[in-house]
Write a protein that holds these residues in place. Sequence first.
Motif, PDB file in Angstrom:
ATOM      1  N   ARG A 215       0.840  -1.210   0.000  1.00 30.34           N
ATOM      2  CA  ARG A 215       0.000   0.000   0.000  1.00 30.34           C
ATOM      3  C   ARG A 215       0.871   1.254   0.000  1.00 30.34           C
ATOM      4  O   ARG A 215       0.607   2.216  -0.744  1.00 30.34           O
ATOM      5  CB  ARG A 215      -0.920  -0.026   1.221  1.00 30.34           C
ATOM      6  CG  ARG A 215      -1.776   1.220   1.408  1.00 30.34           C
ATOM      7  CD  ARG A 215      -2.727   1.458   0.245  1.00 30.34           C
ATOM      8  NE  ARG A 215      -3.716   0.421   0.118  1.00 30.34           N
ATOM      9  CZ  ARG A 215      -4.875   0.404   0.776  1.00 30.34           C
ATOM     10  NH1 ARG A 215      -5.181   1.397   1.618  1.00 30.34           N
ATOM     11  NH2 ARG A 215      -5.735  -0.569   0.582  1.00 30.34           N
ATOM     12  N   ARG A 218       2.513   1.749  -3.475  1.00 30.90           N
ATOM     13  CA  ARG A 218       1.578   2.274  -4.466  1.00 30.90           C
ATOM     14  C   ARG A 218       1.281   3.749  -4.208  1.00 30.90           C
ATOM     15  O   ARG A 218       1.138   4.544  -5.145  1.00 30.90           O
ATOM     16  CB  ARG A 218       0.282   1.464  -4.457  1.00 30.90           C
ATOM     17  CG  ARG A 218       0.453   0.048  -4.977  1.00 30.90           C
ATOM     18  CD  ARG A 218      -0.875  -0.710  -4.932  1.00 30.90           C
ATOM     19  NE  ARG A 218      -1.816  -0.163  -5.899  1.00 30.90           N
ATOM     20  CZ  ARG A 218      -1.945  -0.608  -7.153  1.00 30.90           C
ATOM     21  NH1 ARG A 218      -1.184  -1.587  -7.590  1.00 30.90           N
ATOM     22  NH2 ARG A 218      -2.828  -0.079  -7.967  1.00 30.90           N
ATOM     23  N   GLU A 304       0.353  -1.964 -11.923  1.00 32.08           N
ATOM     24  CA  GLU A 304      -0.276  -3.267 -11.783  1.00 32.08           C
ATOM     25  C   GLU A 304       0.710  -4.359 -11.410  1.00 32.08           C
ATOM     26  O   GLU A 304       0.367  -5.317 -10.749  1.00 32.08           O
ATOM     27  CB  GLU A 304      -0.995  -3.665 -13.081  1.00 32.08           C
ATOM     28  CG  GLU A 304      -2.411  -3.165 -13.199  1.00 32.08           C
ATOM     29  CD  GLU A 304      -3.277  -3.499 -11.998  1.00 32.08           C
ATOM     30  OE1 GLU A 304      -3.377  -4.684 -11.641  1.00 32.08           O
ATOM     31  OE2 GLU A 304      -3.829  -2.584 -11.393  1.00 32.08           O
ATOM     32  N   THR A 308      -2.014  -5.686  -5.739  1.00 31.02           N
ATOM     33  CA  THR A 308      -2.771  -4.944  -4.738  1.00 31.02           C
ATOM     34  C   THR A 308      -2.310  -5.330  -3.351  1.00 31.02           C
ATOM     35  O   THR A 308      -1.720  -6.391  -3.129  1.00 31.02           O
ATOM     36  CB  THR A 308      -4.273  -5.243  -4.871  1.00 31.02           C
ATOM     37  OG1 THR A 308      -4.512  -6.615  -4.504  1.00 31.02           O
ATOM     38  CG2 THR A 308      -4.753  -5.011  -6.303  1.00 31.02           C
ATOM     39  N   TRP A 310      -4.124  -6.145  -0.795  1.00 33.65           N
ATOM     40  CA  TRP A 310      -4.838  -7.309  -0.272  1.00 33.65           C
ATOM     41  C   TRP A 310      -4.299  -8.605  -0.878  1.00 33.65           C
ATOM     42  O   TRP A 310      -4.193  -9.631  -0.185  1.00 33.65           O
ATOM     43  CB  TRP A 310      -6.336  -7.173  -0.550  1.00 33.65           C
ATOM     44  CG  TRP A 310      -7.027  -6.243   0.400  1.00 33.65           C
ATOM     45  CD1 TRP A 310      -7.555  -5.020   0.127  1.00 33.65           C
ATOM     46  CD2 TRP A 310      -7.247  -6.461   1.806  1.00 33.65           C
ATOM     47  NE1 TRP A 310      -8.082  -4.461   1.256  1.00 33.65           N
ATOM     48  CE2 TRP A 310      -7.924  -5.317   2.304  1.00 33.65           C
ATOM     49  CE3 TRP A 310      -6.943  -7.496   2.672  1.00 33.65           C
ATOM     50  CZ2 TRP A 310      -8.278  -5.194   3.643  1.00 33.65           C
ATOM     51  CZ3 TRP A 310      -7.306  -7.380   4.011  1.00 33.65           C
ATOM     52  CH2 TRP A 310      -7.971  -6.241   4.483  1.00 33.65           C
ATOM     53  N   GLN A 311      -3.972  -8.587  -2.150  1.00 37.62           N
ATOM     54  CA  GLN A 311      -3.390  -9.783  -2.767  1.00 37.62           C
ATOM     55  C   GLN A 311      -2.067 -10.142  -2.106  1.00 37.62           C
ATOM     56  O   GLN A 311      -1.806 -11.313  -1.798  1.00 37.62           O
ATOM     57  CB  GLN A 311      -3.167  -9.536  -4.260  1.00 37.62           C
ATOM     58  CG  GLN A 311      -4.425  -9.540  -5.099  1.00 37.62           C
ATOM     59  CD  GLN A 311      -4.144  -9.162  -6.546  1.00 37.62           C
ATOM     60  OE1 GLN A 311      -3.144  -8.503  -6.841  1.00 37.62           O
ATOM     61  NE2 GLN A 311      -5.019  -9.549  -7.452  1.00 37.62           N
TER      62      GLN A 311
END
Length: 397
Positions: A215, A218, A304, A308, A310-311
């Motif tokens: 997180r 990103r 990408e 993410t 969560w992944q």
Amino acid sequence: MNDLPTPDARGASVSGSAGARGTATAPTPAELRRWRQYLADERAEAQVYRELAQRRSGSEREILLALADAEGRHESHWFDLLGDAVGKPRPADFRTRMLAVLAKRFGSVFVLALMQRAEARSPYETDADATPAMAADERIHGEVVRALAARGRSRLSGTFRAAVFGANDGLVSNLALVLGIGATGVAPSVVLATGIAGLLAGALSMGAGEFVSVRSQRELLAASTPDPQAHTAVPRLDVDANELALVYRARGMSEPDALAKARDVFGGLTTSTAAIRIQRVGDAGITAPVLPSAGGADVADEHEEIGTAWQAALSSFCFFASGAIIPVLPYIFGLSGLAAVAVAAGLVGLALLGTGAVVGLLSGGPPLRRALRQLAIGFGAAAVTYVLGLAFGATVG
């Protein structure tokens, strides 16, 4: 593999067992055995490259077939040297035969990594019967295969690497925890509860850490991404003040280059400002994707490959847990005492050898050495906690 060609097919200049060395000195039995082994190994290596080529396309396929042809030239050298003494076809060494089997079945980056090591072990540089060109070929072959293997490694997803390292963390940390607690002499149920708690705590910690890490990454990248609407301001800039040049200088260009770039942009202005794009660091000479003229959907796509949050969190949780469950298995099935310790250590040892070998292949290092190193590190950590557990257990008692 192709059948060995006949001496006539190799050329009439070869005569008798002296072969390409001439008739002055007949080869010794030891030399003949060595040449026959080289001949078998070259044929097997050529076959490995052909099998790998069957599973590739484009330039990689062409490169692998060219390597097979080069091994064929080496094969011709030994055949010519042997002449009439070529004898019956010999099997290649065990490693090369195994590589041929793996290449036929899998054709993966791991086979290329092993072939890289096989080329590095070539004895031709110290063998007087091999030509200097052959020794040079083998050295260059190693670099070619290294580059092909590097391509394969780069194509391996980050998830695969995370699986190996995450599982290894779970193996070592939970084995150390379980053995340390078990050595204190507590009941097997307590060891089991501790192992499960260690599994959940470690997996949750790994998942939370990955979530925060991805997180944050990103968010940092998003903060560094240029405003996709910035291009709309370009037509209204003061050409004399040339604020656009400051943008290019801030992105790494020298002042003269920045001014020249800005002049080019202003010189190309038309009524259709949608054609103008303010690029990222690519304007300073580094290739970068062009941002869209409107909207921000494409900007998110640039990140990408990071995945993410969560992944990443879920993957780390599962990978760690898959390794951490192994030391607990003996206690789940009712074992206790030294029997549980021995089974847990044995299962974890096998898993550590596997993850170590995979790490070695991914890094281009010797798989066996990496596997043994992984085993030594894991067992070393477990041994320390086990001894401490024994000490604490004796003190409590």
